[in-house]
Design a protein around this motif. Structure first.
Motif, PDB file in Angstrom:
ATOM      1  N   PHE A   1      28.437   5.979   4.027  1.00 54.55           N
ATOM      2  CA  PHE A   1      27.405   5.522   3.276  1.00 54.55           C
ATOM      3  C   PHE A   1      26.979   4.433   4.957  1.00 54.55           C
ATOM      4  CE2 PHE A   1      25.368   1.518   1.413  1.00 54.55           C
ATOM      5  CZ  PHE A   1      24.811   2.077   0.775  1.00 54.55           C
ATOM      6  N   SER A   2      27.813   3.316   5.745  1.00 52.67           N
ATOM      7  CA  SER A   2      27.090   2.587   6.919  1.00 52.67           C
ATOM      8  C   SER A   2      26.808   3.876   7.999  1.00 52.67           C
ATOM      9  CB  SER A   2      28.687   1.887   7.524  1.00 52.67           C
ATOM     10  OG  SER A   2      27.875   0.904   8.430  1.00 52.67           O
ATOM     11  N   MET A   3      26.828   4.863   8.293  1.00 45.58           N
ATOM     12  CA  MET A   3      26.363   5.746   9.164  1.00 45.58           C
ATOM     13  C   MET A   3      25.358   6.079   8.670  1.00 45.58           C
ATOM     14  SD  MET A   3      29.934   7.236  10.689  1.00 45.58           S
ATOM     15  CE  MET A   3      29.109   8.073  11.678  1.00 45.58           C
ATOM     16  N   ILE A   4      25.062   6.442   7.665  1.00 44.36           N
ATOM     17  CA  ILE A   4      23.579   7.175   6.980  1.00 44.36           C
ATOM     18  C   ILE A   4      23.015   5.591   7.332  1.00 44.36           C
ATOM     19  CG2 ILE A   4      22.860   8.275   4.767  1.00 44.36           C
ATOM     20  CD1 ILE A   4      25.106   9.463   4.391  1.00 44.36           C
ATOM     21  N   ASN A   5      22.863   4.672   6.695  1.00 41.29           N
ATOM     22  CA  ASN A   5      21.985   3.891   5.984  1.00 41.29           C
ATOM     23  C   ASN A   5      21.950   3.084   7.976  1.00 41.29           C
ATOM     24  OD1 ASN A   5      21.511   3.369   4.104  1.00 41.29           O
ATOM     25  ND2 ASN A   5      23.362   1.960   3.144  1.00 41.29           N
ATOM     26  N   LYS A   6      22.693   3.112   8.725  1.00 34.08           N
ATOM     27  CA  LYS A   6      22.358   3.122  10.222  1.00 34.08           C
ATOM     28  C   LYS A   6      21.828   4.296  11.614  1.00 34.08           C
ATOM     29  CE  LYS A   6      24.804   0.298  14.160  1.00 34.08           C
ATOM     30  NZ  LYS A   6      23.718  -0.282  14.264  1.00 34.08           N
TER      31      LYS A   6
ATOM     32  N   TYR B   1      18.303  10.479  13.661  1.00 37.15           N
ATOM     33  CA  TYR B   1      18.572  12.113  12.994  1.00 37.15           C
ATOM     34  C   TYR B   1      20.242  11.761  12.545  1.00 37.15           C
ATOM     35  CZ  TYR B   1      21.497  13.403  16.748  1.00 37.15           C
ATOM     36  OH  TYR B   1      22.466  13.603  17.983  1.00 37.15           O
ATOM     37  N   ILE B   2      20.315  12.041  11.633  1.00 38.34           N
ATOM     38  CA  ILE B   2      22.311  12.086  11.155  1.00 38.34           C
ATOM     39  C   ILE B   2      22.254  13.588  10.569  1.00 38.34           C
ATOM     40  CG2 ILE B   2      21.724  11.457   9.135  1.00 38.34           C
ATOM     41  CD1 ILE B   2      23.773   9.951   9.048  1.00 38.34           C
TER      42      ILE B   2
ATOM     43  N   LEU C   1      21.327   9.153   1.395  1.00 35.81           N
ATOM     44  CA  LEU C   1      20.028   9.987   2.995  1.00 35.81           C
ATOM     45  C   LEU C   1      19.142  10.950   1.522  1.00 35.81           C
ATOM     46  CD1 LEU C   1      23.407  12.388   1.335  1.00 35.81           C
ATOM     47  CD2 LEU C   1      23.379  12.300   3.859  1.00 35.81           C
ATOM     48  N   GLN C   2      18.181  10.183   0.714  1.00 42.63           N
ATOM     49  CA  GLN C   2      17.337  10.524   0.096  1.00 42.63           C
ATOM     50  C   GLN C   2      16.403   9.122   1.065  1.00 42.63           C
ATOM     51  OE1 GLN C   2      18.202  10.345  -4.179  1.00 42.63           O
ATOM     52  NE2 GLN C   2      17.551  12.271  -4.239  1.00 42.63           N
ATOM     53  N   THR C   3      16.987   8.052   0.709  1.00 42.79           N
ATOM     54  CA  THR C   3      16.327   7.019   1.190  1.00 42.79           C
ATOM     55  C   THR C   3      15.592   7.297   3.375  1.00 42.79           C
ATOM     56  OG1 THR C   3      17.260   5.305   0.238  1.00 42.79           O
ATOM     57  CG2 THR C   3      16.623   4.442   2.187  1.00 42.79           C
ATOM     58  N   ALA C   4      17.095   7.937   4.104  1.00 44.59           N
ATOM     59  CA  ALA C   4      16.927   7.741   5.336  1.00 44.59           C
ATOM     60  C   ALA C   4      15.821   9.012   5.332  1.00 44.59           C
ATOM     61  CB  ALA C   4      18.613   8.142   5.872  1.00 44.59           C
ATOM     62  N   ALA C   5      15.905   9.909   4.778  1.00 47.39           N
ATOM     63  CA  ALA C   5      14.645  10.787   4.590  1.00 47.39           C
ATOM     64  C   ALA C   5      13.215  10.154   4.654  1.00 47.39           C
ATOM     65  CB  ALA C   5      15.200  12.472   4.142  1.00 47.39           C
ATOM     66  N   LEU C   6      13.895   9.413   3.287  1.00 48.67           N
ATOM     67  CA  LEU C   6      11.964   9.811   3.310  1.00 48.67           C
ATOM     68  C   LEU C   6      11.286   8.607   3.648  1.00 48.67           C
ATOM     69  CD1 LEU C   6      12.691   9.239  -0.620  1.00 48.67           C
ATOM     70  CD2 LEU C   6      11.049  10.768   0.715  1.00 48.67           C
TER      71      LEU C   6
ATOM     72  N   GLY D   1      11.797   8.768   7.461  1.00 52.05           N
ATOM     73  CA  GLY D   1      11.120   9.343   8.828  1.00 52.05           C
ATOM     74  C   GLY D   1      12.585   9.981   9.353  1.00 52.05           C
ATOM     75  N   VAL D   2      13.770   9.413   9.487  1.00 50.37           N
ATOM     76  CA  VAL D   2      14.887   9.658   9.767  1.00 50.37           C
ATOM     77  C   VAL D   2      15.382  11.870   9.349  1.00 50.37           C
ATOM     78  CG1 VAL D   2      17.640  10.159   9.978  1.00 50.37           C
ATOM     79  CG2 VAL D   2      16.302   7.950   9.227  1.00 50.37           C
ATOM     80  N   ASP D   3      15.374  12.129  10.474  1.00 50.24           N
ATOM     81  CA  ASP D   3      15.854  13.268  10.031  1.00 50.24           C
ATOM     82  C   ASP D   3      16.994  13.707   9.913  1.00 50.24           C
ATOM     83  OD1 ASP D   3      15.466  16.423  10.263  1.00 50.24           O
ATOM     84  OD2 ASP D   3      16.057  16.353  13.242  1.00 50.24           O
TER      85      ASP D   3
END
Length: 467
Positions: A308-313, A317-318, A335-340, A342-344
């Motif tokens: 969770f921490s790695m995704i949020n950070k 890209y992840i 995951l959805q928040t990261a993508a929305l 602008g994270v790849d």
């Protein structure tokens, strides 16, 4: 009259379990799922709950705190300096959950697929001088197991002490004859929560999914690869098995040894002091590595919190490779928040599944993931079993934990987190290479899949909520 008594007893048992679920249920979705199962599936619902549903996080399998048995590594000034850098929050999180600080002075070697991995493992085992510690979820008899037996006999004659743990369910096919051979040559071997009727309900659901080898306390291996000939020969149903393993030479391997010694106490009730660091060993690189271990007897879901921490950070890209991506609500939102944002975000998943129901469950999340802009690649060649996350060319993790509640809540797992740019770039390049040869899903294509697929996925998703 007899039937009336049976019904009364059944209702009392059901009500008792309902009270227990309401008091100790960890997640609303699971709580509701088990309540429905108990009331709508006579007898079977109670049986399944006793087998798979009870939450042991507060009812610890190890009755005393781990800290009472072993003195965990304390952060040095060097460690504290590292924990105040770019990854302070993640390092602190892992340390508070697993008690292992980040360590410098590690040499890392990426091992892809079985042939490369076992070549490195046997080379390191053959060089052992004092101790060999190994534990596996699956230890299957075959050519590999025979080769281990031959090497173990040789090393024991040379005075090397060998301790081995195998999971009682994952290695259920391991014969008494083979175990007797191990014991006859001097290997100390124990099963982890073996399959026994007397504690069938108490232990069957809590498995040791870790894959660890530590040689002389300073050379370690972990990752997704089990001891099975299918990693060399494949199997008829799935074809070639692909996986990723990691060799660590340095103090992080000593921390893997701490994980082993804790499990050794659990299975044998014997203390086994982790080997001290060998200052004579010189490593070729200076990677910063931190070990994170988790299990049902911990206060928090440490692997889930790490992911969770790695995704949020992630900022750029992840990339995630995993065969069992069945995210809970928190990881799905992350995951959805990261993508929305602008994270790849990309997921690499095996096109083939080793279980139909699990495969349906994994695919049941694809629509929600694709809709948020996450890219999903289906790996077509055999079965992809790797568990990898890499992000922003700076951080990565390899280990045993899947992205599902079983890994986070019920299994004993272990991962290595690497704060190393060169290693992250190596994993990124490997991910993109595999993604290029895979089928990329699109939201439009997937949302128009046959209704029969949607029905199977719905069934799989419902079933996953009870695991």
């Amino acid at each position: 009259m007899g039937l009336h008594i049976i019904l009364t007893i059944y209702v009392l048992i059901a009500l008792t379990l309902v009270v227990s679920i309401l008091l100790h249920g960890a997640k609303p979705s699971k709580t509701l799922g088990w309540l429905l199962a108990i009331f709508t599936v006579p007898v079977g619902g109670i049986f399944l709950y006793l087998l798979l549903g009870r939450n042991r996080r507060k009812n610890k399998l190890i009755l005393l705190k781990k800290e009472r048995f072993f003195q965990f590594p304390k952060p040095s000034l060097e460690h504290m300096s590292a924990m105040h850098g770019q990854f302070k929050k993640l390092m602190t999180l892992v340390y508070r959950n697993s008690h292992f600080p980040p360590t410098e002075g590690n040499d890392l070697q990426l091992l892809k697929d079985g042939e490369t991995t076992f070549e490195a493992i046997f080379k390191a085992l053959d060089a052992a001088q004092h101790t060999i510690h190994l534990q596996y979820y699956i230890f299957e008899e075959g050519e590999l197991a025979d080769a281990f037996l031959i090497l173990f006999a040789k090393k024991i004659k040379e005075g090397v002490s060998i301790r081995m743990i195998y999971d009682g369910v994952g290695s259920f096919s391991l014969s008494k004859k083979y175990i007797n051979k191990l014991e006859a040559i001097g290997v100390e071997v124990y099963p982890f929560l073996p399959f026994k009727f007397g504690r069938f309900f108490r232990s069957l659901n809590y498995r040791n999914h870790r894959k660890i080898i530590v040689i002389d306390g300073y050379t370690g291996f972990t990752g997704g690869i089990n001891i099975s000939d299918k990693y060399l020969k494949g199997d008829e149903a799935l074809g070639k098995w692909h996986d990723m393993h990691l060799q660590i030479i340095g103090p992080a391997a000593t921390h893997l040894d701490y994980v082993f010694t804790l499990d050794w106490y659990l299975v044998s009730q014997q203390e086994c002091t982790p080997a001290k660091r060998n200052s004579d060993v010189k490593v070729g690189t200076n990677s910063l590595v931190q070990i994170v271990a988790g299990g049902p007897d911990d206060d928090f879901a440490s692997l889930e919190q790490t992911y969770f921490s790695m995704i949020n950070k992630a900022e750029k890209y992840i990339y995630i490779t995993n065969p069992y991506i069945i995210p809970g609500q928190a990881l799905l939102q992350a995951l959805q928040t990261a993508a929305l944002s602008g994270v790849d975000v990309r997921l690499l998943v095996s096109e083939k599944a080793d279980s139909k129901i699990v495969g349906w469950s994994v695919r049941s999340y694809f629509e929600a993931l694709l809709k948020s802009g996450i890219k999903i690649h289906l790996f077509p060649d055999g079965f992809l079993h790797s568990k990898i996350i890499v992000s922003d060319d700076v951080i990565s993790t390899i280990g045993t934990a899947n992205l599902d509640d079983r890994s986070f809540e019920q299994n004993y797992e272990v991962n290595a987190v690497m704060y190393d740019s060169a290693f992250a770039k190596l994993l990124k390049a490997d991910f993109l290479k595999d993604a290029h040869r895979s089928k990329s899903l699109t939201y439009v294509e997937f949302v128009n899949r046959p209704w029969s697929d949607k029905l199977k996925e719905g069934f799989g998703k419902l079933f996953s909520a009870l695991l």
